[in-house]
Design a protein around this motif. Structure first.
Motif, PDB file in Angstrom:
ATOM      1  N   PRO A  40       0.800  -1.229   0.000  1.00  0.00           N
ATOM      2  CA  PRO A  40       0.000   0.000   0.000  1.00  0.00           C
ATOM      3  C   PRO A  40       0.832   1.278   0.000  1.00  0.00           C
ATOM      4  O   PRO A  40       0.515   2.226  -0.712  1.00  0.00           O
ATOM      5  CB  PRO A  40      -0.824  -0.117   1.277  1.00  0.00           C
ATOM      6  CG  PRO A  40      -0.217  -1.214   2.072  1.00  0.00           C
ATOM      7  CD  PRO A  40       0.496  -2.098   1.120  1.00  0.00           C
ATOM      8  N   THR A  41       1.940   1.276   0.768  1.00  0.00           N
ATOM      9  CA  THR A  41       2.766   2.484   0.800  1.00  0.00           C
ATOM     10  C   THR A  41       3.357   2.747  -0.579  1.00  0.00           C
ATOM     11  O   THR A  41       3.396   3.889  -1.063  1.00  0.00           O
ATOM     12  CB  THR A  41       3.893   2.312   1.841  1.00  0.00           C
ATOM     13  OG1 THR A  41       3.342   1.766   3.035  1.00  0.00           O
ATOM     14  CG2 THR A  41       4.564   3.640   2.149  1.00  0.00           C
ATOM     15  N   HIS A  91       3.986   6.649   7.005  1.00  0.00           N
ATOM     16  CA  HIS A  91       2.592   6.354   7.333  1.00  0.00           C
ATOM     17  C   HIS A  91       2.380   6.194   8.832  1.00  0.00           C
ATOM     18  O   HIS A  91       3.264   6.531   9.623  1.00  0.00           O
ATOM     19  CB  HIS A  91       2.097   5.134   6.531  1.00  0.00           C
ATOM     20  CG  HIS A  91       2.703   3.805   6.871  1.00  0.00           C
ATOM     21  ND1 HIS A  91       3.457   3.548   7.998  1.00  0.00           N
ATOM     22  CD2 HIS A  91       2.648   2.631   6.188  1.00  0.00           C
ATOM     23  CE1 HIS A  91       3.818   2.274   7.992  1.00  0.00           C
ATOM     24  NE2 HIS A  91       3.346   1.696   6.915  1.00  0.00           N
ATOM     25  N   VAL A 161       1.999  -0.867   9.788  1.00  0.00           N
ATOM     26  CA  VAL A 161       0.550  -0.706   9.989  1.00  0.00           C
ATOM     27  C   VAL A 161      -0.105  -2.074  10.181  1.00  0.00           C
ATOM     28  O   VAL A 161      -0.924  -2.277  11.076  1.00  0.00           O
ATOM     29  CB  VAL A 161      -0.085   0.018   8.782  1.00  0.00           C
ATOM     30  CG1 VAL A 161      -1.587  -0.157   8.763  1.00  0.00           C
ATOM     31  CG2 VAL A 161       0.292   1.492   8.784  1.00  0.00           C
ATOM     32  N   SER A 162       0.294  -3.019   9.361  1.00  0.00           N
ATOM     33  CA  SER A 162      -0.323  -4.356   9.435  1.00  0.00           C
ATOM     34  C   SER A 162       0.007  -5.028  10.760  1.00  0.00           C
ATOM     35  O   SER A 162      -0.805  -5.754  11.325  1.00  0.00           O
ATOM     36  CB  SER A 162       0.148  -5.209   8.261  1.00  0.00           C
ATOM     37  OG  SER A 162       1.553  -5.073   8.091  1.00  0.00           O
ATOM     38  N   THR A 185       3.436  -5.515   2.798  1.00  0.00           N
ATOM     39  CA  THR A 185       2.234  -6.336   2.642  1.00  0.00           C
ATOM     40  C   THR A 185       1.930  -6.607   1.177  1.00  0.00           C
ATOM     41  O   THR A 185       0.940  -7.279   0.878  1.00  0.00           O
ATOM     42  CB  THR A 185       1.027  -5.701   3.352  1.00  0.00           C
ATOM     43  OG1 THR A 185       0.882  -4.352   2.943  1.00  0.00           O
ATOM     44  CG2 THR A 185       1.166  -5.814   4.847  1.00  0.00           C
TER      45      THR A 185
HETATM   46  C1  MLT Z   1       2.253  -1.772   6.548  1.00  0.00           C
HETATM   47  O1  MLT Z   1       1.804  -2.844   6.964  1.00  0.00           O
HETATM   48  O2  MLT Z   1       2.808  -0.908   7.243  1.00  0.00           O
HETATM   49  C2  MLT Z   1       2.184  -1.513   5.104  1.00  0.00           C
HETATM   50  O3  MLT Z   1       1.069  -2.140   4.581  1.00  0.00           O
HETATM   51  C3  MLT Z   1       3.428  -2.089   4.539  1.00  0.00           C
HETATM   52  C4  MLT Z   1       3.505  -1.861   3.092  1.00  0.00           C
HETATM   53  O4  MLT Z   1       3.153  -0.763   2.613  1.00  0.00           O
HETATM   54  O5  MLT Z   1       3.940  -2.799   2.429  1.00  0.00           O
END
Ligand code: MLT
Length: 322
Positions: A40-41, A91, A161-162, A185
């Motif tokens: 996501p990042t 984030h 974050v996950s 992720t």
């Molecule tokens: C997270 O879990 O902090 C993000 O989803 C990691 C990511 O962006 O791969």
């Protein structure tokens, strides 16, 4: 010492060259993403980088610097030359949860960065492999609480974050499962789709396509309202876990000491990105929640970072082992 030399180098460059903001950027800009490609990042960073490159006429090149739940790439940014040619997508983990989990963290999210702008709010969804034996969140919780069942939970490293949002879930459920750390992720999702891990708490922008394709199960979204991008995914309140409410966010930062005119130009370009129809569509189609004008200032991002560091501290203190 390195930081002092970096600031002196930047100051010298500024004194020697033309007024930087008017000509900035005169070469490519690196956008550090502190996780593996495809997560996501990375997704949010590349959408923003595409607009910045078009708007400013220079390449904005994403560099994935993964490790230690995002703190490796974040420290790299904090220690980079503050000249506007290195920025990052941080984030809620790197600039919120990390201090609670890394007592010796070598950067301070509230002091070592120039906030540029909040790119996207990213609601959290509880997802599982598509053949996980639970038809809904209530059945998932029952299985997770079963002492004879040991599940595997994927995350992107302690402080991500996950990791943080699923730690919050485990604390609420009183469960403790095997955790599998990935460099982001993006790769974690590949294993979830492949059935190698059981579940994950992840940001919506990473999940929309796989949920729509039926490649993974989505049990609930942890926001008060359903997402327009995934209208069939119930909220945690509807699914019977009203206390599990959590959203992440992704935001652009520059290292402390970046000239304020350059930060202002980056913030101005960021605001134009969020006003650009094509960019907005890309972010909204992936379930992003976009800030209004009041939420697009560097000051509001600085306040968010301060609030998030304070919020996550009591939730996560001492949970680094998860
Ligand atoms: C997270 O879990 O902090 C993000 O989803 C990691 C990511 O962006 O791969």
């Amino acid at each position: 010492m390195k930081k002092i030399l970096a600031v002196l180098a930047a100051a010298t460059a500024l004194m020697a060259g033309p007024a930087p903001a008017q000509t900035y950027p005169t070469k490519q800009v690196t956008v550090i993403v502190p996780f593996a490609a495809g997560g996501p990042t990375d997704i949010v960073a590349r959408i923003m980088a595409d607009y910045f490159a078009k708007a400013l006429g220079q390449q904005f090149v994403v560099e994935n610097v993964a490790g230690a739940g995002g703190t490796t790439g974040t420290l790299r940014t904090a220690q980079s030359t503050p000249d506007g040619y290195t920025i990052m997508m941080g984030h809620m983990g790197t600039h919120g949860a990390a201090p609670a989990l890394y007592p010796n963290l070598k950067y301070d999210p509230t002091k070592d960065f120039e906030p540029i702008g909040l790119a996207a709010g990213t609601p959290i969804i509880i997802v599982a492999r598509k053949d996980f034996p639970a038809a809904n969140l209530k059945e998932f919780i029952a299985r997770a609480k079963n002492p004879d069942v040991r599940l595997s939970q994927a995350h992107a490293g302690v402080g991500s974050v996950s990791h943080s949002t699923c730690t919050m879930l485990s604390t609420q459920l009183g469960t403790k499962h095997r955790v599998v750390a990935y460099r982001g992720t993006g790769p974690a999702l590949n294993d979830l789709v492949g059935g190698q891990v059981d579940y994950m708490c992840d940001q919506i922008v990473n999940l929309v396509e796989q949920i729509k394709a039926g490649a993974i199960k989505a049990y609930a979204i942890a926001t008060p309202e359903r997402s327009p991008a995934l209208p069939d995914v119930p909220t945690t309140k509807e699914a019977g876990l009203p206390d599990y409410q959590v959203s992440a966010w992704n935001a652009l930062f520059a290292p402390k000491g970046t000239p304020k005119e350059i930060v202002a130009k980056l913030n101005d370009t960021y605001k134009k990105a969020l006003a650009d129809a094509a960019t907005r569509k890309r972010l909204l189609d992936l379930g992003s929640v976009l800030p209004d004008a009041g939420g697009q200032t560097p000051e509001s991002l600085q306040k968010l970072v301060q609030t998030e560091v304070a919020r996550w501290n009591p939730i996560l203190k001492g949970q680094a082992t998860q």
